[in-house]
Design a protein around this motif. Structure first.
Motif, PDB file in Angstrom:
ATOM      1  N   ARG A  61     -17.457 -23.945 -16.989  1.00 32.84           N
ATOM      2  CA  ARG A  61     -15.960 -24.053 -16.277  1.00 32.84           C
ATOM      3  C   ARG A  61     -15.943 -25.339 -15.691  1.00 32.84           C
ATOM      4  NH1 ARG A  61     -17.071 -18.881 -13.229  1.00 32.84           N
ATOM      5  NH2 ARG A  61     -18.001 -20.022 -11.959  1.00 32.84           N
ATOM      6  N   ASN A  62     -17.034 -25.724 -14.841  1.00 30.85           N
ATOM      7  CA  ASN A  62     -17.085 -27.106 -14.381  1.00 30.85           C
ATOM      8  C   ASN A  62     -18.666 -27.658 -14.257  1.00 30.85           C
ATOM      9  OD1 ASN A  62     -16.909 -29.275 -12.277  1.00 30.85           O
ATOM     10  ND2 ASN A  62     -16.843 -27.660 -10.668  1.00 30.85           N
TER      11      ASN A  62
ATOM     12  N   GLN B 244     -29.915 -31.020 -10.713  1.00 28.77           N
ATOM     13  CA  GLN B 244     -28.862 -30.567 -11.723  1.00 28.77           C
ATOM     14  C   GLN B 244     -27.687 -30.650 -12.025  1.00 28.77           C
ATOM     15  OE1 GLN B 244     -29.601 -33.845 -13.590  1.00 28.77           O
ATOM     16  NE2 GLN B 244     -31.724 -34.450 -12.649  1.00 28.77           N
ATOM     17  N   THR B 245     -26.674 -31.600 -12.712  1.00 33.47           N
ATOM     18  CA  THR B 245     -25.427 -30.725 -13.078  1.00 33.47           C
ATOM     19  C   THR B 245     -24.667 -29.416 -13.948  1.00 33.47           C
ATOM     20  OG1 THR B 245     -24.998 -32.266 -14.837  1.00 33.47           O
ATOM     21  CG2 THR B 245     -24.218 -33.173 -13.162  1.00 33.47           C
ATOM     22  N   VAL B 246     -24.324 -29.401 -13.936  1.00 31.37           N
ATOM     23  CA  VAL B 246     -23.983 -27.619 -14.838  1.00 31.37           C
ATOM     24  C   VAL B 246     -23.953 -28.078 -16.526  1.00 31.37           C
ATOM     25  CG1 VAL B 246     -22.454 -26.205 -15.457  1.00 31.37           C
ATOM     26  CG2 VAL B 246     -22.379 -26.350 -13.877  1.00 31.37           C
ATOM     27  N   GLN B 247     -23.494 -28.889 -16.470  1.00 30.54           N
ATOM     28  CA  GLN B 247     -23.988 -29.439 -18.248  1.00 30.54           C
ATOM     29  C   GLN B 247     -25.099 -29.788 -18.163  1.00 30.54           C
ATOM     30  OE1 GLN B 247     -21.443 -32.660 -18.941  1.00 30.54           O
ATOM     31  NE2 GLN B 247     -22.857 -33.358 -21.216  1.00 30.54           N
TER      32      GLN B 247
ATOM     33  N   GLN C  28     -14.740 -24.356 -20.883  1.00 27.04           N
ATOM     34  CA  GLN C  28     -13.960 -23.000 -20.784  1.00 27.04           C
ATOM     35  C   GLN C  28     -12.307 -23.138 -20.148  1.00 27.04           C
ATOM     36  OE1 GLN C  28     -15.623 -19.657 -17.867  1.00 27.04           O
ATOM     37  NE2 GLN C  28     -13.853 -18.335 -18.117  1.00 27.04           N
ATOM     38  N   PRO C  29     -11.572 -22.801 -20.936  1.00 26.62           N
ATOM     39  CA  PRO C  29     -10.334 -22.846 -20.564  1.00 26.62           C
ATOM     40  C   PRO C  29      -9.476 -21.908 -19.133  1.00 26.62           C
ATOM     41  CG  PRO C  29     -10.086 -21.375 -22.512  1.00 26.62           C
ATOM     42  CD  PRO C  29     -12.052 -21.593 -22.402  1.00 26.62           C
TER      43      PRO C  29
ATOM     44  N   HIS D 273     -18.204 -28.931  -5.437  1.00 32.72           N
ATOM     45  CA  HIS D 273     -18.249 -29.693  -6.650  1.00 32.72           C
ATOM     46  C   HIS D 273     -20.110 -29.885  -6.759  1.00 32.72           C
ATOM     47  CE1 HIS D 273     -18.169 -32.669  -9.662  1.00 32.72           C
ATOM     48  NE2 HIS D 273     -18.960 -33.395  -9.110  1.00 32.72           N
ATOM     49  N   TYR D 274     -20.265 -30.699  -5.128  1.00 32.29           N
ATOM     50  CA  TYR D 274     -21.507 -31.011  -4.397  1.00 32.29           C
ATOM     51  C   TYR D 274     -22.430 -29.839  -3.441  1.00 32.29           C
ATOM     52  CZ  TYR D 274     -24.441 -34.257  -5.000  1.00 32.29           C
ATOM     53  OH  TYR D 274     -25.821 -35.753  -5.336  1.00 32.29           O
ATOM     54  N   LEU D 275     -23.441 -29.706  -3.822  1.00 37.44           N
ATOM     55  CA  LEU D 275     -24.000 -29.101  -2.523  1.00 37.44           C
ATOM     56  C   LEU D 275     -25.923 -29.475  -2.753  1.00 37.44           C
ATOM     57  CD1 LEU D 275     -23.688 -26.835  -0.293  1.00 37.44           C
ATOM     58  CD2 LEU D 275     -24.016 -25.699  -1.818  1.00 37.44           C
TER      59      LEU D 275
END
Length: 361
Positions: free
Chosen positions: A228-229, A274-277, A296-297, A305-307
């Motif tokens: 998703r993100n 790190q990022t999800v990607q 994901q659509p 977003h950031y934690l």
């Protein structure tokens, strides 16, 4: 000035031998790993929880019930919970039972608040009347903080908050713990601390709507992973990292009382936020045969977003630090999952990873 190296303290097996430990949420992913660890340390363990939340479940395939007193009960039922605690007479309580899924909390807010807030009230109330408890570790989450999307880590004194029902309920659980500490436990000599961990990953997690289980399922099915993100940053850590912190914290509470009875962060090193990607791409690389991902659509509920967490306090006062770099954690997760697919003895696999972790310097 030359930096002094920190001597990281291991969990103390001698401390846990024959300690009477009550663990809520023992049938869940984290609870199953902690149950196995406590069993390997020689603790006398009673678990109170609902039935395992997924099929398959780590609790079942690793035969976690074999080495403990396994009780199925809902922490929202105070009378049963209180009787089970009073009968067992635990010295240490580790409270992990929760509704842990952010997106599910949007669908079931009443159940989420009932379990995470009033369930915590019930556990603490039962503990204060048990007459045997010396130390309590109440596990919440990094999401208990009012997230302002800062690039630096949150410290334990930051304000509680939470945009979604799950995060809010965990902030409320922190306030409940603080009230019980000041109103009852300090006078009774019961040391209560809360533990706040980041995004915990590991073998045996089949929870719905969680990144690593979703990735592994897609890789297993040989289809692209939907995310998703991709740019969201989280403090990823292997499940054994925070569990080692909970155990170290319980040891300190038992031995030093109110000195350490406060909130504690257990997160990864900065470079492992790190990022999800990044996570998806590394797991695709680790997986035999590889994999791919797509966006994901559709629209999705709000997610931070950031934690990040600041773990300076645990480092300086508990001599605790994470041991496995994120790449090592991902390798161990992939090996665990592929061992399960191959029909291995998963109790033995879990205990071997726990032993490997304990032996890390």
């Amino acid at each position: 000035m030359e930096e002094v190296a920190l001597t990281v303290e291991n969990v103390n097996p001698a401390f846990w031998q024959n300690k009477r430990v009550l663990l809520t949420g023992h049938t869940g992913f984290k609870g199953s790993w902690l149950s196995l660890w406590l069993q390997s340390l020689g603790a006398t363990l009673r678990g109170i929880s609902l039935e395992p939340p997924t099929v398959p479940a780590l609790f079942s395939i690793a035969q976690v019930a074999n080495g403990m007193d396994h009780q199925i009960s809902d922490i929202r039922n105070y009378d049963i919970l209180s009787a089970l605690m009073a009968d067992f007479k635990p010295e240490i309580v580790i409270h992990m039972a929760a509704q842990p899924i952010v997106r599910l909390s949007y669908q079931q807010p009443i159940d989420t608040f009932a379990t995470n807030v009033m369930g915590t009230v019930n556990v603490l109330e039962a503990a204060r009347h048990a007459g045997s408890v010396r130390a309590i570790v109440s596990v919440t989450t990094d999401k208990c903080y009012e997230n302002r999307e800062w690039v630096w880590g949150y410290r334990e004194h930051e304000a509680m908050g939470g945009h979604d029902p799950y995060s809010s309920s965990k902030g409320c659980a922190e306030l409940v713990g603080n009230a019980y500490r000041k109103s009852f436990f300090q006078a009774q000599g019961i040391a209560l601390a809360s533990a706040r961990a980041g995004n915990v990953i590991g073998g045996g997690d089949w929870a719905s709507d969680r990144l690593v289980p979703d990735i592994l399922k897609a890789l297993e099915d040989r289809r692209p992973v939907q995310i998703r993100n991709p740019h969201a940053v989280r403090p990823w850590q292997h499940v054994l990292e925070p569990l080692s912190g909970y155990l170290r914290l319980a040891e300190r509470l038992y031995e030093h009382g109110q000195l350490d009875a406060e909130g504690w962060n257990f997160g990864p090193r900065d470079e492992d936020a790190q990022t999800v990607q990044w996570i998806v791409e590394r797991l695709c690389q680790e997986w035999t045969g590889g994999g791919s991902w797509i966006l994901q659509p559709g629209e999705h509920p709000h997610e931070a977003h950031y934690l990040k967490l600041d773990i300076s306090k645990a480092r300086s006062r508990l001599n605790w630090l994470p041991r496995w770099p994120l790449q090592t954690a991902l390798s161990n997760i992939t090996q665990w999952h592929q061992a399960w697919l191959a029909g291995a003895d998963m109790r033995a696999v879990c205990l071997a990873q726990i032993s490997q972790y304990q032996d890390e310097k």
